[in-house]
Design a protein around this motif. Structure first.
Motif, PDB file in Angstrom:
ATOM      1  N   THR A 167      16.908   6.250   0.200  1.00  0.00           N
ATOM      2  CA  THR A 167      16.291   6.692  -0.246  1.00  0.00           C
ATOM      3  C   THR A 167      14.864   7.415   0.222  1.00  0.00           C
ATOM      4  O   THR A 167      14.442   8.593  -0.350  1.00  0.00           O
ATOM      5  CB  THR A 167      15.788   7.191  -1.508  1.00  0.00           C
ATOM      6  OG1 THR A 167      15.127   6.592  -2.180  1.00  0.00           O
ATOM      7  CG2 THR A 167      17.376   7.526  -2.926  1.00  0.00           C
ATOM      8  N   ALA A 168      14.788   6.985   0.635  1.00  0.00           N
ATOM      9  CA  ALA A 168      13.563   7.460   1.963  1.00  0.00           C
ATOM     10  C   ALA A 168      13.228   5.974   2.584  1.00  0.00           C
ATOM     11  O   ALA A 168      14.014   5.393   3.005  1.00  0.00           O
ATOM     12  CB  ALA A 168      11.973   6.912   0.456  1.00  0.00           C
ATOM     13  N   ILE A 214       5.474   6.495   5.559  1.00  0.00           N
ATOM     14  CA  ILE A 214       6.397   7.262   4.697  1.00  0.00           C
ATOM     15  C   ILE A 214       6.100   8.380   4.658  1.00  0.00           C
ATOM     16  O   ILE A 214       5.189   8.796   3.339  1.00  0.00           O
ATOM     17  CB  ILE A 214       6.305   5.674   3.395  1.00  0.00           C
ATOM     18  CG1 ILE A 214       7.184   4.534   3.285  1.00  0.00           C
ATOM     19  CG2 ILE A 214       7.357   6.264   1.842  1.00  0.00           C
ATOM     20  CD1 ILE A 214       7.020   3.631   2.456  1.00  0.00           C
ATOM     21  N   ARG A 262       7.319  10.911   2.650  1.00  0.00           N
ATOM     22  CA  ARG A 262       7.495  11.399   1.246  1.00  0.00           C
ATOM     23  C   ARG A 262       6.351  11.074   0.173  1.00  0.00           C
ATOM     24  O   ARG A 262       6.016  11.735  -0.647  1.00  0.00           O
ATOM     25  CB  ARG A 262       8.811  11.357   0.516  1.00  0.00           C
ATOM     26  CG  ARG A 262       8.960   9.998   0.072  1.00  0.00           C
ATOM     27  CD  ARG A 262      10.058   9.658  -1.051  1.00  0.00           C
ATOM     28  NE  ARG A 262      10.616   8.070  -1.378  1.00  0.00           N
ATOM     29  CZ  ARG A 262      11.196   8.254  -2.071  1.00  0.00           C
ATOM     30  NH1 ARG A 262      12.156   9.244  -2.325  1.00  0.00           N
ATOM     31  NH2 ARG A 262      11.772   7.132  -2.669  1.00  0.00           N
ATOM     32  N   ASN A 263       5.112  10.059   0.491  1.00  0.00           N
ATOM     33  CA  ASN A 263       4.195  10.156   0.221  1.00  0.00           C
ATOM     34  C   ASN A 263       3.244  10.632  -0.176  1.00  0.00           C
ATOM     35  O   ASN A 263       2.977  11.267   1.054  1.00  0.00           O
ATOM     36  CB  ASN A 263       3.486   8.577   0.422  1.00  0.00           C
ATOM     37  CG  ASN A 263       4.623   7.321   0.167  1.00  0.00           C
ATOM     38  OD1 ASN A 263       5.268   7.337  -0.821  1.00  0.00           O
ATOM     39  ND2 ASN A 263       3.886   6.080   0.310  1.00  0.00           N
ATOM     40  N   VAL A 264       2.298  11.179  -0.821  1.00  0.00           N
ATOM     41  CA  VAL A 264       1.017  12.067  -1.302  1.00  0.00           C
ATOM     42  C   VAL A 264      -0.395  11.236  -1.208  1.00  0.00           C
ATOM     43  O   VAL A 264      -0.039  10.766  -1.860  1.00  0.00           O
ATOM     44  CB  VAL A 264       1.332  13.077  -1.623  1.00  0.00           C
ATOM     45  CG1 VAL A 264       2.475  14.514  -2.021  1.00  0.00           C
ATOM     46  CG2 VAL A 264       1.457  12.069  -3.844  1.00  0.00           C
ATOM     47  N   ASN A 265      -1.310  11.457  -0.071  1.00  0.00           N
ATOM     48  CA  ASN A 265      -2.452  11.335   0.232  1.00  0.00           C
ATOM     49  C   ASN A 265      -1.969   9.087   0.350  1.00  0.00           C
ATOM     50  O   ASN A 265      -3.034   8.581   1.192  1.00  0.00           O
ATOM     51  CB  ASN A 265      -3.220  10.965  -1.062  1.00  0.00           C
ATOM     52  CG  ASN A 265      -3.574  12.610  -1.065  1.00  0.00           C
ATOM     53  OD1 ASN A 265      -4.123  13.416  -0.541  1.00  0.00           O
ATOM     54  ND2 ASN A 265      -3.208  13.045  -2.606  1.00  0.00           N
ATOM     55  N   ASN A 266      -0.903   8.609   0.353  1.00  0.00           N
ATOM     56  CA  ASN A 266      -0.663   7.068   0.979  1.00  0.00           C
ATOM     57  C   ASN A 266       0.407   7.544   2.201  1.00  0.00           C
ATOM     58  O   ASN A 266       0.955   6.175   1.465  1.00  0.00           O
ATOM     59  CB  ASN A 266      -1.044   5.868   0.150  1.00  0.00           C
ATOM     60  CG  ASN A 266       0.368   6.290  -1.385  1.00  0.00           C
ATOM     61  OD1 ASN A 266       0.903   7.391  -1.700  1.00  0.00           O
ATOM     62  ND2 ASN A 266       0.418   5.278  -1.577  1.00  0.00           N
ATOM     63  N   SER A 323      -7.317   5.720  -0.327  1.00  0.00           N
ATOM     64  CA  SER A 323      -6.962   6.545   0.069  1.00  0.00           C
ATOM     65  C   SER A 323      -7.470   6.709   1.429  1.00  0.00           C
ATOM     66  O   SER A 323      -8.786   6.457   1.452  1.00  0.00           O
ATOM     67  CB  SER A 323      -6.780   8.256  -0.599  1.00  0.00           C
ATOM     68  OG  SER A 323      -7.972   8.608  -0.479  1.00  0.00           O
ATOM     69  N   TYR A 341       0.591  -1.578  -0.472  1.00  0.00           N
ATOM     70  CA  TYR A 341      -0.370  -0.118  -0.038  1.00  0.00           C
ATOM     71  C   TYR A 341       1.062   1.412  -0.138  1.00  0.00           C
ATOM     72  O   TYR A 341       0.448   2.277  -0.912  1.00  0.00           O
ATOM     73  CB  TYR A 341      -1.109   0.233   1.438  1.00  0.00           C
ATOM     74  CG  TYR A 341      -1.832   1.122   1.184  1.00  0.00           C
ATOM     75  CD1 TYR A 341      -2.757   1.172   0.708  1.00  0.00           C
ATOM     76  CD2 TYR A 341      -1.644   1.970   2.324  1.00  0.00           C
ATOM     77  CE1 TYR A 341      -3.900   2.351   0.448  1.00  0.00           C
ATOM     78  CE2 TYR A 341      -2.303   3.300   2.341  1.00  0.00           C
ATOM     79  CZ  TYR A 341      -3.138   3.474   1.066  1.00  0.00           C
ATOM     80  OH  TYR A 341      -4.596   5.085   1.624  1.00  0.00           O
ATOM     81  N   LEU A 342       1.608   1.360   0.787  1.00  0.00           N
ATOM     82  CA  LEU A 342       3.508   2.699   0.636  1.00  0.00           C
ATOM     83  C   LEU A 342       3.406   2.624  -0.264  1.00  0.00           C
ATOM     84  O   LEU A 342       4.624   3.358  -1.059  1.00  0.00           O
ATOM     85  CB  LEU A 342       4.127   2.307   2.038  1.00  0.00           C
ATOM     86  CG  LEU A 342       2.489   2.570   3.073  1.00  0.00           C
ATOM     87  CD1 LEU A 342       3.619   2.043   4.475  1.00  0.00           C
ATOM     88  CD2 LEU A 342       2.080   3.453   3.474  1.00  0.00           C
ATOM     89  N   SER A 343       4.265   1.676  -0.147  1.00  0.00           N
ATOM     90  CA  SER A 343       5.497   0.673  -1.902  1.00  0.00           C
ATOM     91  C   SER A 343       5.724  -0.722  -1.948  1.00  0.00           C
ATOM     92  O   SER A 343       5.671  -1.762  -1.657  1.00  0.00           O
ATOM     93  CB  SER A 343       7.308   0.687  -0.831  1.00  0.00           C
ATOM     94  OG  SER A 343       7.992   1.073  -1.824  1.00  0.00           O
ATOM     95  N   PRO A 344       6.264  -1.149  -3.016  1.00  0.00           N
ATOM     96  CA  PRO A 344       6.023  -1.730  -3.560  1.00  0.00           C
ATOM     97  C   PRO A 344       7.251  -2.292  -3.259  1.00  0.00           C
ATOM     98  O   PRO A 344       8.300  -3.898  -3.135  1.00  0.00           O
ATOM     99  CB  PRO A 344       6.442  -1.643  -5.569  1.00  0.00           C
ATOM    100  CG  PRO A 344       6.238  -0.717  -5.695  1.00  0.00           C
ATOM    101  CD  PRO A 344       6.419   0.506  -4.141  1.00  0.00           C
TER     102      PRO A 344
END
Lengths: 335, 282
Positions: B94-95, B135, B137-141, B190, B47-50
């Motif tokens: 990087t994150a 995380i 740096r994510n927008v809306n998730n 979202s 949901y946040l990152s693959p």
């Protein structure tokens, strides 16, 4: 008994590997290209609506990608691929650059000049500021004028109470959201709530529920509630231009349903897809439209919202220090 | 004089009888195992990152066990509390992902002794799990919550090793989720839609071995010193669950250090402390 214990242990220890996991792409140019293409293929919400053949785009760009490409060249190539989406909400960000698509406003007349709104005819030098709002009485104190440049600026009911108290004797109110590139949807809803008398369905939202380009959830109503504390009951004109984007597009969409509101100026820039973030194996982050938002008639607003009264900024007026769009709004509010 | 000696003997005998009664009454002791755990973490939250995120975490764990009653010495009650925090990075660094977690569970276990020196406990534990992952740096998730409740299978094997000066207790504890429910949003939904617009459709999922499997184990050793018993061990946790075509993973390898002590709880009118216990609460 031993059989059951074996089955249980087998289930606990070995079956986790049976869950289908997406394959991770390697951290190479080709791997990062595939990862980016797949994220858009599965999660971007406007491929079908915009009639984009994403498979053929894969073919075109795959031929240009190689693992020996320099980072900057590869980044620019991925930017070109993302430009095919024609979406201001799509950005690829790395430590050295961010791709962007700006044609949604650069190909159109600006219809806004900050020099104009700060001349003595409008805000002047002695305007007031509260919660990101810049406001003053204009047209011989008969009209209230508020400029709001970003929906990222937080404001409170108290801010708005003071502003409306100051402008309460005006015949009408202008909310100028030209060149407002968006921000928070919560702020958009809050600002709109001051102009509604009752809770109103002002739009719908859907989200992707599968990897197919049209696998969407059932639409869910977006309602704009009426503020219980503050309500502007007189006429209000909302000024917009092509740079009224994203959350500002949402605000204009809500105000279309407000009882005493009229939208004046140019078509908004659109950007009705709620953006999400993901990332590539090399750590670059990709922002893209994930959940499409619709107006109250379930129509897309991704390409913008037409104003009720179309007005362009005339260069002859501009030369005299006159904002044609504000003047038209004053005229409408005084009628 | 004889009378005085006789009465004194009766008095001393009465005191002894009373003391013996107190001694014979059985009281339940609770065993508290408190640990600080240092872990390597490996999370995948699509949901946040693959991408899989890996990093370090620290957590506090409290595990309290007590027998059900003095008469039922083959059944024990268990309560567990775990509070964790961690910082993880993506493969390219990087994150970052911030993690906070809390788990509380209560269970019951049955005791049996198949061979001399080896104690086995087996049972079930119902728990509530909460996790917060961000995380920034994510927008809306930017945020995802792990919310679930499970009935878990639990087991504990305990073996005493008698050395010349002290006895060591080695323990292997395992736990595995069996059945429950969990919160997993659609990959494209979202939190604005879920929580602000109230669209909870397809967010709560029944879980069992078909979509949630894992094992949580701890191998530890209790080492008694002069006035305290210390606990050292290693732990492993592997959890994998899926819903809405998203596969989540959480893997941990841990080192733990802690203490073990027994305590008795006295409260209320019917569960007063014996008179040979003294307290500031008297």
């Amino acid at each position: 008994m031993k059989k059951y214990i074996f089955i249980l242990l087998f289930s606990v220890v070995w079956l986790p590997s049976c869950m289908n996991e997406p394959t991770m792409q390697p951290n190479t140019n080709i791997g990062n290209f595939e990862a980016l293409w797949q994220i858009i293929d599965r999660q971007y919400c406007y491929l079908d609506y915009k009639h984009i053949n994403w498979d053929s785009i894969h073919t075109v760009y795959q031929n240009e990608v190689s693992n020996s490409m320099e980072k900057f060249d590869f980044f620019d190539l991925m930017g070109d691929m993302l430009d095919e989406l024609k979406d201001g909400h799509v950005n690829l960000s790395s430590g050295f650059d961010r791709t962007r698509y700006w044609h949604w406003y650069m190909d159109y007349a600006p219809n806004f000049s900050s020099e104009l709104i700060y001349n003595d005819r409008y805000l002047g030098e002695n305007y007031r500021i509260a919660g990101g709002f810049r406001y003053a009485k204009i047209a011989n104190d008969s009209i209230g004028y508020i400029y709001f440049g970003s929906f990222s600026n937080e404001f409170s009911d108290t801010n708005m109470w003071y502003i409306m108290s100051y402008l309460k004797d005006c015949k009408g109110l202008i909310i100028d959201v030209r060149d407002n590139g968006g921000g928070s949807l919560d702020n958009s809803e809050q600002l709109a709530s001051y102009f509604f008398k009752e809770e109103t369905v002002t739009g719908y939202i859907r989200h992707k529920i599968g990897s197919g380009h049209s696998d969407f959830s059932v639409p869910v109503e977006i309602k704009t509630s009426a503020s219980k504390k503050i309500q502007w009951q007189k006429k209000v004109a909302v000024l917009c231009n092509r740079m009224s984007y994203s959350a500002t597009n949402d605000f204009v969409n809500r105000m279309k349903q407000a009882p005493n509101a009229i939208i004046v100026g140019d078509k908004t820039g659109g950007g009705s897809g709620l953006p999400f973030s993901s990332e590539l194996p090399n750590g670059w982050t990709i922002r893209f439209s994930a959940s499409p938002m619709f107006n109250a008639n379930m129509q897309q607003t991704e390409w913008g919202i037409d104003p009720d009264v179309i007005v362009d900024l005339k260069s002859t007026d501009q030369a005299k220090g006159i904002d044609t769009i504000i003047e038209q709004a004053i005229k409408i509010l005084k009628e | 004089m004889k009378k005085i000696i006789f009465l004194s003997c009766i008095f001393i005998l009465a005191i002894n009888i009373s003391a013996q009664n107190e001694d014979e009454k059985k009281y339940i002791l609770s065993t508290n195992k408190s640990s600080i755990i240092f872990s390597t973490l490996n999370f995948t939250d699509p949901y946040l990152s693959p991408l899989p995120y890996s990093g370090l975490g620290v957590s506090y764990n409290s595990d309290i066990n007590s027998l059900l009653s003095p008469e039922r010495t083959n059944i024990s009650m268990q309560s567990k509390l775990n509070m964790a925090t961690g910082l993880l990075l993506n493969p390219a660094s990087t994150a970052s992902m911030i993690y906070f977690g809390m788990n509380y569970g209560r269970g019951i276990q049955y005791y049996f002794q198949p061979v001399n020196g080896l104690q086995l406990w087996a049972g079930g534990l119902w728990d509530i799990d909460f996790g917060y992952k961000e995380i920034e740096r994510n927008v809306n998730n930017p945020i995802n919550f792990d919310l679930s409740t499970n009935l878990n299978l639990t087991g504990l094997a305990s073996y005493d090793i008698h050395l010349q000066k002290r006895s060591l207790k080695i323990q292997l504890a395992v736990q595995s989720p069996l059945i429950g429910c969990m919160f997993v949003p659609n990959g494209g939904a979202s939190y604005y839609e879920i929580f602000e617009l109230g669209n909870m459709t397809n967010t709560i999922h029944f879980s069992s071995l078909h979509n949630k499997r894992g094992i949580n184990g701890t191998f530890s050793m209790n080492v008694p010193f002069r006035y305290s018993t210390w606990r050292f061990g290693i732990g492993f946790k592997s959890l994998k669950y899926t819903a809405n075509d998203l596969v989540f993973k959480r893997n941990e390898l841990s080192l733990l250090i802690g203490t073990t002590f027994d305590f008795a709880k006295f409260s209320g009118m019917k569960n007063k402390a014996p008179k040979n216990f003294i307290s500031t609460n008297e």
